[in-house]
Design a protein around this motif. Structure first.
Motif, PDB file in Angstrom:
ATOM      1  N   LYS A 149       1.293  11.170 -10.428  1.00 44.97           N
ATOM      2  CA  LYS A 149       0.464  12.401 -10.455  1.00 44.97           C
ATOM      3  C   LYS A 149       1.445  13.749 -10.493  1.00 44.97           C
ATOM      4  O   LYS A 149       0.924  14.398 -11.369  1.00 44.97           O
ATOM      5  N   CYS A 151       3.537  -4.294  -6.311  1.00 44.29           N
ATOM      6  CA  CYS A 151       2.504  -4.900  -5.222  1.00 44.29           C
ATOM      7  C   CYS A 151       2.201  -6.521  -5.543  1.00 44.29           C
ATOM      8  O   CYS A 151       2.427  -7.019  -4.262  1.00 44.29           O
ATOM      9  N   PHE A 209       2.581   1.517  -3.295  1.00 44.37           N
ATOM     10  CA  PHE A 209       1.582   2.028  -4.518  1.00 44.37           C
ATOM     11  C   PHE A 209       1.567   3.792  -4.168  1.00 44.37           C
ATOM     12  O   PHE A 209       1.399   4.357  -5.047  1.00 44.37           O
ATOM     13  N   LEU A 210       1.144   4.053  -3.068  1.00 44.96           N
ATOM     14  CA  LEU A 210       0.813   5.466  -2.656  1.00 44.96           C
ATOM     15  C   LEU A 210       2.215   6.263  -3.120  1.00 44.96           C
ATOM     16  O   LEU A 210       1.964   7.388  -3.775  1.00 44.96           O
ATOM     17  N   LEU A 211       3.439   5.870  -3.004  1.00 40.68           N
ATOM     18  CA  LEU A 211       4.542   6.619  -3.601  1.00 40.68           C
ATOM     19  C   LEU A 211       4.576   6.518  -4.869  1.00 40.68           C
ATOM     20  O   LEU A 211       4.646   7.709  -5.599  1.00 40.68           O
ATOM     21  N   ASP A 212       4.164   5.526  -5.569  1.00 41.74           N
ATOM     22  CA  ASP A 212       4.172   5.441  -6.975  1.00 41.74           C
ATOM     23  C   ASP A 212       3.093   6.379  -7.583  1.00 41.74           C
ATOM     24  O   ASP A 212       3.373   6.947  -8.862  1.00 41.74           O
ATOM     25  N   LEU A 213       2.011   6.340  -6.862  1.00 42.87           N
ATOM     26  CA  LEU A 213       0.875   7.223  -7.282  1.00 42.87           C
ATOM     27  C   LEU A 213       1.132   8.519  -7.431  1.00 42.87           C
ATOM     28  O   LEU A 213       0.846   9.343  -8.246  1.00 42.87           O
ATOM     29  N   THR A 214       2.196   9.141  -6.345  1.00 45.76           N
ATOM     30  CA  THR A 214       2.450  10.394  -6.362  1.00 45.76           C
ATOM     31  C   THR A 214       3.222  10.919  -7.261  1.00 45.76           C
ATOM     32  O   THR A 214       3.323  11.643  -8.142  1.00 45.76           O
ATOM     33  N   SER A 237       3.488  -0.437 -10.844  1.00 49.96           N
ATOM     34  CA  SER A 237       3.260  -0.442  -9.305  1.00 49.96           C
ATOM     35  C   SER A 237       2.186  -1.586  -8.819  1.00 49.96           C
ATOM     36  O   SER A 237       2.342  -2.194  -7.930  1.00 49.96           O
ATOM     37  N   ILE A 240       0.667  -1.317  -0.032  1.00 48.26           N
ATOM     38  CA  ILE A 240       0.017  -0.077   0.005  1.00 48.26           C
ATOM     39  C   ILE A 240       0.900   1.404   0.027  1.00 48.26           C
ATOM     40  O   ILE A 240       0.633   2.285  -0.610  1.00 48.26           O
ATOM     41  N   ILE A 241       1.787   1.406   0.962  1.00 47.20           N
ATOM     42  CA  ILE A 241       2.786   2.320   0.872  1.00 47.20           C
ATOM     43  C   ILE A 241       3.554   2.654  -0.210  1.00 47.20           C
ATOM     44  O   ILE A 241       3.601   3.804  -0.698  1.00 47.20           O
TER      45      ILE A 241
END
Lengths: 227, 270
Positions: free
Chosen positions: B217, B245, B209-214, B241, B206-207
């Protein structure tokens, strides 16, 4: 065919000979006392019979099959056919009376219906029905030993071994255990009892196998502790 | 164990990001061949078609004197004094060449410097080579760290299950005495190991994925991410990502399974 046959069994721990070329047989439904001083070989016989250890020489046959030939997968089956009651109880203190018995059935994947039917029956047999929700620490020594017997009986074993089962309990409780073992034996289960309790052995007038220094020094039906 | 998987995910990301950055640099104009004023456009275009047919070359484009002036003006639009006296005639025409492999840069540069009409050949050898070395180092270190983290995770699972076995040692020996099979004793520990591995890797995923999402963006990698071991292959950061995961969770599952099986096997053998 005998139920249990010890044929020329020798077991050595280092230089100490725990059993020295002993042979005997036990028939189905017998009640037999194993007596003798500490170090005579009583516990070794029990350890070999439940295959906790292996003999150095000789053969042990259980229902005609050499115990050494039981595979790792067949071992649980052997242990279900031979119930053992220990001097130090070996109960789970975090589980109540019902759970301590039901674990014996859970480990063989018995159904909940079977557990709910068998456990009350064996607890009734050993007289612990009113203690069903108590924990081992809330029980007396005699009650704990009766709980051990109940657990051993859950599988309806062919043989019940009591290894110094009355060693840690008072004389009245010991008598209760002895009566209970007699009752179990009368229902057809072979009982092997290792003990130091002379009074108990003399009272029962059953077969007595007397050991000393790893050898059988006498084997008498209706025998006494010192005969 | 979550932190181990998190570090694992972050390092895999760093490796892929650096590979992508390297590919980006490699894809920029790598060699610029400047021609003398008297060398005609026709002759330059002959060189261009020769380069087109060269298997080492990925792309070649012609920059005329007029194009060079336009680029120069664009680059120096804030400095009008510099632009005052400049005209297309003083700027050289050039060919911008991209190679498939940056190790070919030097050879091609040396071939062209001796050719007729060539004034100069420039390429950012140092920058690209240095970055290439850095990227390869990151790749190797990352790979070693990934292996180390996997071993650490495995050891964590084994020691956790061992602690759990030791805490339940008496219960287990009683279970065995009353006839429990090895399979029965094994099962709860294997479930525990797998649960432990999957949960840890899931939290880490999850962490990551959030980093990759950032990163997605912020559009840092607008062309997608390059996977070093598949040349010319680019993948969307979000899809990468998700795959990462999945790989992390699968690793957690397998490590949990392997670690707990090993620990309980040793106990049963003893």
């Amino acid at each position: 065919m005998s139920q249990i046959e010890f044929i020329n069994i020798t077991k050595q721990y280092g230089n100490f000979k725990a059993l020295d070329n002993i042979s005997f047989t036990i028939n189905n439904g017998e009640f037999i006392f194993l007596v003798g001083p500490s170090g005579a070989g009583k516990s070794t016989i029990i350890k070999l019979l439940i295959r906790e250890e292996l003999s150095d020489a000789g053969e042990i046959l259980f229902n005609g099959k050499n115990i050494k030939e039981f595979t790792q997968k067949e071992m649980p089956d052997l242990r279900r056919k031979i119930g053992v009651v220990f001097q130090d109880f070996k109960l789970l203190n975090s589980k109540n009376v019902f759970e301590n018995v039901s674990i014996a059935l859970e480990v063989v994947n018995s159904s909940e219906t079977e557990i709910k039917s068998i456990v009350p029956n064996v607890l009734n047999l050993v007289g612990l029905t009113d203690k069903i929700l108590s924990f081992p620490k809330q029980l007396s020594g005699g009650e704990r030993q009766r709980l051990c017997i109940a657990r051993a009986l859950a599988h309806e074993p062919d043989v019940l071994i009591a290894d110094e089962a009355t060693g840690n309990i008072d004389p009245d409780a010991s008598q209760e255990i002895l009566d209970l073992l007699g009752k179990i034996n009368s229902l057809g289960t072979t009982v092997i009892m290792a003990t130091h309790d002379e009074r108990m052995v003399d009272q029962m007038k059953k077969r007595v196998l007397r050991l000393d220094k790893g050898s059988i020094i006498s084997d008498k039906k209706g025998g006494k502790y010192r005969e | 164990m979550t932190s181990t998987f998190l570090l694992l995910g972050v390092f895999i990301n760093i490796v892929v990001f650096s590979q992508t950055a390297l590919k980006y640099l490699e894809n920029q104009a790598q060699i610029t061949i400047f021609f003398k004023d008297e060398f005609t456009e026709e002759k330059i275009k002959t060189y261009q078609s020769e380069l087109h047919n060269d298997p080492r070359i990925m792309d070649v484009s012609y920059v005329s004197k007029e194009d060079a002036l336009r680029i120069f003006r664009e680059m120096n639009k804030d400095e009008p004094i510099l632009l005052e006296n400049i005209s297309a005639s003083v700027l050289p025409a050039s060919l911008e060449v991209k190679t498939k492999d940056i190790t070919q840069l030097k050879n091609i540069s040396e071939e062209f410097i001796q050719k007729e009409g060539v004034e100069d050949v420039q390429f950012f050898e140092d920058v690209i080579q240095r970055f290439s070395v850095w990227s390869r180092t990151v790749y190797i270190i990352g790979f070693i760290l990934v292996l180390v983290f996997l071993i650490v995770s495995y050891s964590v699972v084994v020691s956790t299950i061992r602690t759990s076995i030791n805490n339940r040692g008496e219960e287990l020996s009683i279970m065995k005495l009353v006839g429990a099979s090895d399979e029965y004793v094994k099962k709860p520990f294997i479930y525990q190991g797998v649960f432990f591995g999957v949960l840890s890797s899931f939290i880490a995923s999850i962490i990551v994925f959030l980093l990759d999402l950032t990163a997605d963006k912020l559009k840092i990698f607008s062309d997608g991410l390059s996977l070093g071991f598949i040349p010319g292959f680019f993948i969307s950061p979000l899809i990468f990502s998700l795959i990462l995961c999945f790989v992390l969770i699968l690793s957690g599952f397998l490590l949990g399974l392997l670690g707990s099986t090993t620990a309980i096997k040793k106990y049963l053998q003893s």
